[in-house]
Design a protein around this motif. Sequence first.
Motif, mmCIF file in Angstrom:
data_model
loop_
_atom_site.group_PDB
_atom_site.id
_atom_site.type_symbol
_atom_site.label_atom_id
_atom_site.label_comp_id
_atom_site.label_asym_id
_atom_site.label_seq_id
_atom_site.Cartn_x
_atom_site.Cartn_y
_atom_site.Cartn_z
ATOM 1 N N PHE A 155 0.754 -1.399 -0.170
ATOM 2 C CA PHE A 155 0.046 -0.399 0.269
ATOM 3 C C PHE A 155 0.781 1.401 -0.299
ATOM 4 C CE2 PHE A 155 -4.423 -1.682 0.685
ATOM 5 C CZ PHE A 155 -4.021 -2.601 0.735
ATOM 6 N N CYS A 156 0.001 1.963 -0.870
ATOM 7 C CA CYS A 156 0.767 3.997 -0.411
ATOM 8 C C CYS A 156 -0.073 4.468 0.467
ATOM 9 C CB CYS A 156 1.360 3.876 -1.886
ATOM 10 S SG CYS A 156 0.652 5.821 -2.235
ATOM 11 N N ALA A 157 0.012 5.704 0.952
ATOM 12 C CA ALA A 157 -0.576 6.607 1.660
ATOM 13 C C ALA A 157 -0.041 8.077 0.974
ATOM 14 C CB ALA A 157 -0.607 6.155 2.873
ATOM 15 N N SER A 158 -0.554 8.115 0.685
ATOM 16 C CA SER A 158 -0.749 10.365 0.785
ATOM 17 C C SER A 158 -0.965 10.924 1.720
ATOM 18 C CB SER A 158 -0.584 10.477 -0.784
ATOM 19 O OG SER A 158 -1.966 10.904 -0.800
ATOM 20 N N SER A 159 -0.053 12.054 1.951
ATOM 21 C CA SER A 159 -0.575 13.083 3.013
ATOM 22 C C SER A 159 -0.104 14.983 2.566
ATOM 23 C CB SER A 159 0.009 12.520 4.608
ATOM 24 O OG SER A 159 1.360 12.725 4.643
ATOM 25 N N VAL A 160 -0.638 15.445 2.916
ATOM 26 C CA VAL A 160 -0.384 16.707 2.322
ATOM 27 C C VAL A 160 1.610 17.578 2.962
ATOM 28 C CG1 VAL A 160 -0.491 19.112 2.879
ATOM 29 C CG2 VAL A 160 -2.502 18.146 2.045
ATOM 30 N N GLU A 161 1.123 17.858 4.421
ATOM 31 C CA GLU A 161 2.632 17.064 5.210
ATOM 32 C C GLU A 161 3.288 16.242 5.296
ATOM 33 O OE1 GLU A 161 3.470 20.569 6.697
ATOM 34 O OE2 GLU A 161 1.619 21.409 6.425
ATOM 35 N N GLY A 162 4.855 16.309 5.654
ATOM 36 C CA GLY A 162 5.338 15.699 6.153
ATOM 37 C C GLY A 162 5.520 15.488 7.147
ATOM 38 N N GLN A 163 4.394 14.771 8.070
ATOM 39 C CA GLN A 163 4.858 15.237 9.579
ATOM 40 C C GLN A 163 3.889 13.960 10.088
ATOM 41 O OE1 GLN A 163 5.393 18.803 11.269
ATOM 42 N NE2 GLN A 163 5.812 19.646 9.809
ATOM 43 N N GLY A 164 3.732 12.848 9.110
ATOM 44 C CA GLY A 164 3.013 11.922 10.389
ATOM 45 C C GLY A 164 1.557 11.823 9.531
ATOM 46 N N ALA A 165 1.149 10.747 10.227
ATOM 47 C CA ALA A 165 -0.370 10.784 10.040
ATOM 48 C C ALA A 165 -2.115 11.611 10.248
ATOM 49 C CB ALA A 165 -1.473 9.402 10.835
ATOM 50 N N TYR A 166 -1.130 12.234 11.118
ATOM 51 C CA TYR A 166 -2.267 13.970 12.061
ATOM 52 C C TYR A 166 -3.099 14.814 10.771
ATOM 53 C CZ TYR A 166 -3.664 17.207 15.219
ATOM 54 O OH TYR A 166 -5.046 18.348 15.978
ATOM 55 N N TYR A 167 -1.970 15.175 10.040
ATOM 56 C CA TYR A 167 -2.481 15.764 8.764
ATOM 57 C C TYR A 167 -3.527 15.367 7.780
ATOM 58 C CZ TYR A 167 0.113 18.954 11.548
ATOM 59 O OH TYR A 167 0.116 19.807 13.271
ATOM 60 N N GLY A 168 -3.638 14.103 8.209
ATOM 61 C CA GLY A 168 -4.822 13.654 6.881
ATOM 62 C C GLY A 168 -3.168 12.024 6.360
ATOM 63 N N TYR A 169 -3.984 10.730 6.498
ATOM 64 C CA TYR A 169 -3.279 10.408 5.920
ATOM 65 C C TYR A 169 -4.537 9.294 5.121
ATOM 66 C CZ TYR A 169 1.543 7.781 6.620
ATOM 67 O OH TYR A 169 2.176 7.052 7.163
ATOM 68 N N THR A 170 -4.041 9.303 3.194
ATOM 69 C CA THR A 170 -4.867 8.148 2.871
ATOM 70 C C THR A 170 -4.108 7.164 1.917
ATOM 71 O OG1 THR A 170 -5.958 10.123 2.181
ATOM 72 C CG2 THR A 170 -7.053 8.765 0.987
ATOM 73 N N PHE A 171 -4.547 5.909 2.371
ATOM 74 C CA PHE A 171 -4.657 5.272 1.572
ATOM 75 C C PHE A 171 -5.021 4.858 0.135
ATOM 76 C CE2 PHE A 171 -2.233 2.680 4.865
ATOM 77 C CZ PHE A 171 -1.945 3.467 6.239
ATOM 78 N N GLY A 172 -4.004 4.273 -0.880
ATOM 79 C CA GLY A 172 -4.465 3.711 -1.930
ATOM 80 C C GLY A 172 -4.818 2.647 -1.957
ATOM 81 N N SER A 173 -5.318 1.669 -2.768
ATOM 82 C CA SER A 173 -6.024 0.358 -2.874
ATOM 83 C C SER A 173 -4.867 -0.811 -2.819
ATOM 84 C CB SER A 173 -6.997 0.516 -3.884
ATOM 85 O OG SER A 173 -8.091 1.200 -3.952
ATOM 86 N N GLY A 174 -3.954 -0.499 -3.176
ATOM 87 C CA GLY A 174 -2.848 -1.626 -3.127
ATOM 88 C C GLY A 174 -2.458 -2.408 -4.042
ATOM 89 N N THR A 175 -1.328 -2.665 -4.055
ATOM 90 C CA THR A 175 -1.278 -3.682 -5.431
ATOM 91 C C THR A 175 -0.968 -5.195 -4.359
ATOM 92 O OG1 THR A 175 0.276 -2.456 -6.239
ATOM 93 C CG2 THR A 175 1.242 -4.362 -6.774
ATOM 94 N N ARG A 176 -1.797 -6.225 -5.179
ATOM 95 C CA ARG A 176 -1.493 -7.059 -4.485
ATOM 96 C C ARG A 176 -0.342 -8.127 -5.438
ATOM 97 N NH1 ARG A 176 -3.691 -10.931 -1.097
ATOM 98 N NH2 ARG A 176 -6.004 -9.376 -1.357
ATOM 99 N N LEU A 177 1.183 -8.505 -4.926
ATOM 100 C CA LEU A 177 2.607 -9.370 -5.400
ATOM 101 C C LEU A 177 2.183 -10.435 -5.417
ATOM 102 C CD1 LEU A 177 5.004 -8.978 -6.789
ATOM 103 C CD2 LEU A 177 5.606 -8.640 -4.204
ATOM 104 N N THR A 178 2.236 -11.844 -5.676
ATOM 105 C CA THR A 178 2.489 -12.863 -5.554
ATOM 106 C C THR A 178 3.805 -13.266 -6.236
ATOM 107 O OG1 THR A 178 -0.271 -13.193 -5.952
ATOM 108 C CG2 THR A 178 0.974 -15.600 -5.918
ATOM 109 N N VAL A 179 4.156 -14.187 -5.466
ATOM 110 C CA VAL A 179 5.571 -14.767 -5.919
ATOM 111 C C VAL A 179 6.306 -15.428 -6.430
ATOM 112 C CG1 VAL A 179 8.182 -14.880 -5.803
ATOM 113 C CG2 VAL A 179 7.248 -12.204 -5.143
ATOM 114 N N VAL A 180 5.626 -16.575 -7.189
ATOM 115 C CA VAL A 180 5.993 -17.664 -7.195
ATOM 116 C C VAL A 180 6.941 -18.367 -8.043
ATOM 117 C CG1 VAL A 180 3.641 -17.934 -8.174
ATOM 118 C CG2 VAL A 180 5.015 -17.789 -9.911
#
Lengths: 113, 115
Positions: free
Chosen positions: B90-115
Motif C-alpha cells: 500500500f501507498c498512502a499520501s498526505s499533504v504534510e510530511g509530519q505523520g498521519a495527524y494531518y491526513g493520511y489516505t491509502f490507495g487500494s494496494g498492489t497485490r504481489l504474488t511471487v511464485v
Amino acid sequence: GESVGLHLPTLSVQEGDNSIINCAYSNSASDYFIWYKQESGKGPQFIIDIRSNMDKRQGQRVTVLLNKTVKHLSLQIAATQPGDSAVYFCAEETGGGADGLTFGKGTHLIIQP
Amino acid sequence: DSGVTQTPKHLITATGQRVTLRCSPRSGDLSVYWYQQSLDQGLQFLIQYYNGEERAKGNILERFSAQQFPDLHSELNLSSLELGDSALYFCASSVEGQGAYYGYTFGSGTRLTVV
C-alpha cells in the motif's frame, strides 16, 4: 518500535447491536492513535483518531476511548450495520510519525443478521 | 476512490525477478508512504518520501528501494524477489510530511504474488 496488539482476531455481533473492538499498545511514547477499517480489496480507511491528551472522542456512530494508564484503546460502533463488516486496525504514531504508523494485527468484525 | 492511485493492482512474478510498483498521490499531497501487508507481519511501514526526499525509513529490506519523482509520484522497486515477499503493498499520501495527524489516505494496494 513496539507493536500494537489486538486481543481478538474475530468479533461476531448481531445487526443493530453495539460493537466494541479493543486494542492494547505498548509504546507509552505514542501520542496519536487511529482506527482504520479495511474492506476486502481496499486499503485502510480512516474511521476516527485521538491524541494522547484526550481520553474520548466521538464521531458519527463511532467512539474511541483511550486509557493511557493501562495502554488500552477501544473502538465502539453503535447500531452495527452490515456495511460495518470489515477488518479493523488500530494504529499508533510516535513523535510526529518519524517511524510511520505501527499497526495492530486487526480484528475481523462479522455482522450477523 | 481515495484519490491515491496504485498500479498495477495485481502482479504475479517468479522468484529472483524484479518489479516496480507505482503510486500517484492525491492531488496536492507532497508526502508518500509505503506499507507492506502480509499475513504473518500485518501492516508494516517501509519508507516515506516528502517532496522528492527520503524522510523516514522503516522495516524496508535492502533488496527494496523507492524514489519520488518531481511530479510527486513514487515507485517502489522490489528485486531478487522471494516467496516471502508476496504481500499487499500500500501507498498512502498526505499533504504534510509530519505523520498521519494531518491526513493520511491509502490507495487500494498492489497485490504481489511471487511464485
